[in-house]
Each structure stands twice: as structure tokens, then as C-alpha cells.
Design an enzyme around this catalytic site. Structure first.
Site, short mmCIF file in Angstrom:
data_model
loop_
_atom_site.label_atom_id
_atom_site.label_comp_id
_atom_site.label_asym_id
_atom_site.label_seq_id
_atom_site.Cartn_x
_atom_site.Cartn_y
_atom_site.Cartn_z
N ASP A 222 90.34 -11.03 4.07
CA ASP A 222 91.18 -9.92 3.59
C ASP A 222 90.98 -8.72 4.50
O ASP A 222 89.85 -8.39 4.90
CB ASP A 222 90.81 -9.56 2.16
CG ASP A 222 91.75 -8.51 1.60
OD1 ASP A 222 92.93 -8.84 1.37
OD2 ASP A 222 91.31 -7.36 1.40
N ASN A 230 100.18 0.86 6.49
CA ASN A 230 101.56 1.00 5.98
C ASN A 230 101.89 2.47 5.66
O ASN A 230 102.99 2.95 5.95
CB ASN A 230 101.75 0.15 4.73
CG ASN A 230 101.83 -1.33 5.06
OD1 ASN A 230 102.23 -1.72 6.17
ND2 ASN A 230 101.44 -2.18 4.12
N ASP A 239 103.39 -5.05 9.56
CA ASP A 239 103.76 -6.44 9.84
C ASP A 239 103.19 -6.92 11.16
O ASP A 239 102.74 -8.07 11.29
CB ASP A 239 105.29 -6.57 9.86
CG ASP A 239 105.90 -6.45 8.47
OD1 ASP A 239 105.14 -6.51 7.48
OD2 ASP A 239 107.14 -6.30 8.38
N ASP A 265 97.96 -9.00 2.44
CA ASP A 265 97.11 -8.96 3.62
C ASP A 265 95.92 -9.90 3.47
O ASP A 265 94.89 -9.72 4.12
CB ASP A 265 96.62 -7.52 3.86
CG ASP A 265 95.82 -6.98 2.68
OD1 ASP A 265 96.01 -7.48 1.56
OD2 ASP A 265 95.00 -6.06 2.90
#
Length: 371
Positions: A222, A230, A239, A265
């Protein structure tokens, strides 16, 4: 605008090879012609007697010189001035096998009749006082036979073409099905397996490991603080980070391993035939390569880390594949709680930091990486 005459194809014809003109006229009359309307070419060339679609010639030489592409039928006498009907039959079988042949002889030619039929003649007529009565029926039968044969050949060609087209369409359909299957198994963003495909392969791998008493491991990975990317740089940059992470994970997997995007993610790797120390080495290699990739990124970008949880069938003793995932997830959350940017392993007694090659487990387990 200039009108141009369209060239019409030459009409088809029936060819009679008969040196006796009286017999030839009787044959023409039997086929529906008028003997008074027949004519001989003025120059004596191979055109011969002609009546509508029926052409009469007299010799084998004239047969050799004639274009027989449009011939529907050849009726040939057994005896010719420069050869025999069998010579004509042999020539026709070799040069235009599509043309049916009828030989005509006397009642003394029974042996020739058998040889002619064996050589490929469609029929043999015996000349008698009433022989011309049978000629129209024999010609009609032969022409019908030939047209049915040509129609069957056309149908066979059409069928062959249809089967070929069907085979091509089937190949295209199979390719499309394979493409759709691959798309259904793949995460659009990273190109890794998606969760649905992962679950299917995990269940098969679990059954095989249990049945054969083989090792099996699972990694949960993770990205720490991924939301800041973001929020600060936008979802397009987020992305890109996910795609880069997927490439690093893929590059450190073996062919038998199954790297996948678990969601958001969060990533995972299914690792058949893997002992615990091998899985830990892969996890630490992924951390190291992420750290190296981060050093090439602008320092103005938000710092994020990666936490990894490891579960191995012989270490944590799960009772099924779902529990194997849960054990890896527990190790991942322990890595988050331990300060992120580290590898934690779920054992039978709980979760512990993964051992490192330099022996500094505490430092290694708490390493943070900057993206």
C-alpha cells in the site's frame, strides 16, 4: 459520351467429328437442324458444317486446331481419315477434360465401346438404320449430366469459399474473445491483474499448495499518504504514480507470480512455490527500487511511502485462501502502525518486522520513501 459496344462472349456449341457428310446431315437433322441450312467454309478451313450451335468437322487435325473452350459436347466417329475416335478421346481428356465425349461406331465396335467408356467417354452409340432416334436423347442426357456436374462444382466452390470465410471469421472471433478475456482479467490503469482474476488464481493456487504440500505466499502493498499526491498534483499525476508502482512490482516478480491491483492505491502479489525468506527479499527489493525511483522525482512533490505485509502458508498457518489474504492484510496494517515504509511478516504468533540483510531490522522497518 461515346457508346462502346459490349463484346459478347462466344456462344457455346456441340461439335460433331464425322467424315461422312450424309451421316453428319442425318445427325444435324436428328438434333433439330435443317440440312439445307448447313454450309461448308468456302476456304475449307476447320469451321466445317455449321448449324446454329452445332458444328461439324471431318478430321482429327481439325479437332486439334479448334478452340474448344466453349464446347459443351463432342460427338466423334470411331473411324476418322487421319486417326480414330480413341485418339480424339485421348486428346480431349488431356486438353479439355471438362468437355464430355460421345463416340459413335458400328455394331462391330463392341470392344471399342468398352475401351472408350473406360477411357472416359460419357457414352457410346451404335450406328444402325434407326440410330438417329437415340441421338437427341443421348445428347440431352449428356448435356444435362454435364450441367449438373458444373453446378455441383460451382456449389462445391461456393461451399469451400464459405467455409474459408467462416474459418477466418471464427479465428477473428476467437481472437476477439481472447482479447475480451484478457481485458476482463486486467486492470485498465496499471496493466496488472484485477481483483476478480486474482481471486480465481488464488483459489487454484491454494488448492494446489494444500494438495501437494507446497509453499504459498501473499504480499499486500500500500502506498502511504497517497492522497496527498491527488490533492496536491491532481488525479492524473496520481494515476502516473500508480502505473509506475505497478511497473516496479511487475519487474520484481517471477513468471509464476501474480501481481495485481487490489484496489485504489493497494497492490498485492500471489507467490506460489515461495518460502518466507524469498518473499521477504522480494518485498525489500520492491521497497529499494521505489526508493531509487523516488530519488529521480522533483523534491517539490509530496513524500509518500510504501508499506508491505507478508503472509506465508507455513508461517501464519491460514486455514483457507481468504485467511491467507487476511494475514497479509494484518501485516500491512502493522507496517502502517509501525511508522510506514517497512515490511512486516505475519507469523503463527502474530506480526513481526521482516529480517533484513544488514541486520538493522528496526531501521529498515521504519524506512520512509519519497515519491
Amino acid at each position: 459520351m461515346i457508346d462502346r459496344a459490349v463484346e459478347q462472349p462466344a456462344p457455346s456449341f456441340v461439335l460433331i467429328v464425322e467424315p461422312d457428310r450424309t451421316t453428319a446431315r442425318r445427325m444435324l437433322a436428328a438434333l433439330g437442324g435443317d440440312g439445307a441450312a448447313t454450309r461448308r467454309a468456302a476456304d475449307g478451313e476447320a469451321e466445317g458444317l455449321q448449324f446454329g450451335e452445332v458444328i461439324v468437322i471431318e478430321t482429327l487435325r481439325e479437332l486439334f486446331e479448334r478452340d474448344l473452350e466453349r464446347a459443351e459436347l463432342v460427338i466423334c466417329a470411331v473411324e476418322l481419315p487421319d486417326g480414330t475416335g480413341l485418339n480424339a478421346l485421348d486428346y480431349l481428356r488431356g486438353h479439355c477434360p471438362h468437355v464430355p465425349v460421345i463416340l459413335m461406331g458400328s455394331s462391330d465396335d463392341a470392344a471399342v465401346a468398352v475401351e472408350a467408356i473406360r477411357a472416359g467417354a460419357l457414352d457410346f452409340l451404335t450406328s444402325t438404320g434407326h440410330d438417329m432416334q437415340a441421338l437427341p436423347l443421348t445428347v440431352e442426357k449428356c448435356l444435362t449430366h454435364q450441367r449438373v456436374k458444373h453446378e455441383n462444382e460451382r456449389l462445391q466452390r461456393d461451399l469451400g469459399n464459405s467455409l474459408t470465410e467462416l474459418a477466418v471469421k471464427n479465428q477473428q472471433l476467437q481472437a476477439l474473445v481472447r482479447q475480451l478475456e484478457a481485458t476482463a482479467r486486467t486492470d485498465d490503469l496499471t496493466g496488472l491483474c484485477n481483483r476478480r482474476s486474482l481471486n480465481e488464481m488464488l483459489e487454484r493456487a491454494w488448492q494446489q499448495a494444500v494438495r501437494n504440500n507446497r509453499p504459498l505466499a501473499f504480499l499486500m502493498l500500500d502506498l502511504d499518504d497517497f492522497k496527498t499526491v491527488n490533492d496536491c498534483l491532481g488525479h492524473l499525476r496520481g494515476d502516473e504514480v500508480l502505473r509506475e508502482t505497478g511497473k516496479i512490482i511487475q519487474a520484481n516478480c517471477r513468471q509464476v507470480d501474480v501481481p495485481a491491483r487490489y484496489g485504489g492505491d493497494e497492490f498485492c502479489v500471489l507467490m506460489p512455490e515461495s518460502e518466507a525468506h524469498e518473499v521477504v527479499q522480494v518485498a525489500q527489493r520492491i521497497l529499494a527500487e521505489c526508493e531509487e525511483a523516488n530519488r529521480r522525482k522533483p523534491t517539490s512533490e509530496p513524500r509518500i511511502g510504501m508499506s508491505i505485509g507478508v503472509a506465508q502458508i507455513n508461517q501464519s498457518r491460514p486455514v483457507n485462501s481468504e485467511e491467507l489474504i487476511r494475514h497479509a492484510d494484518e501485516a500491512l496494517y502493522a507496517a502502517k502502525a509501525a511508522g510506514k515504509g517497512c515490511v512486516m511478516v505475519r507469523g503463527a504468533g502474530g506480526v513481526a518486522p521482516a529480517p533484513t540483510s544488514n541486520g538493522d531490522a528496526a531501521t529498515r522497518s521504519r524506512r520512509a520513501i519519497a515519491w
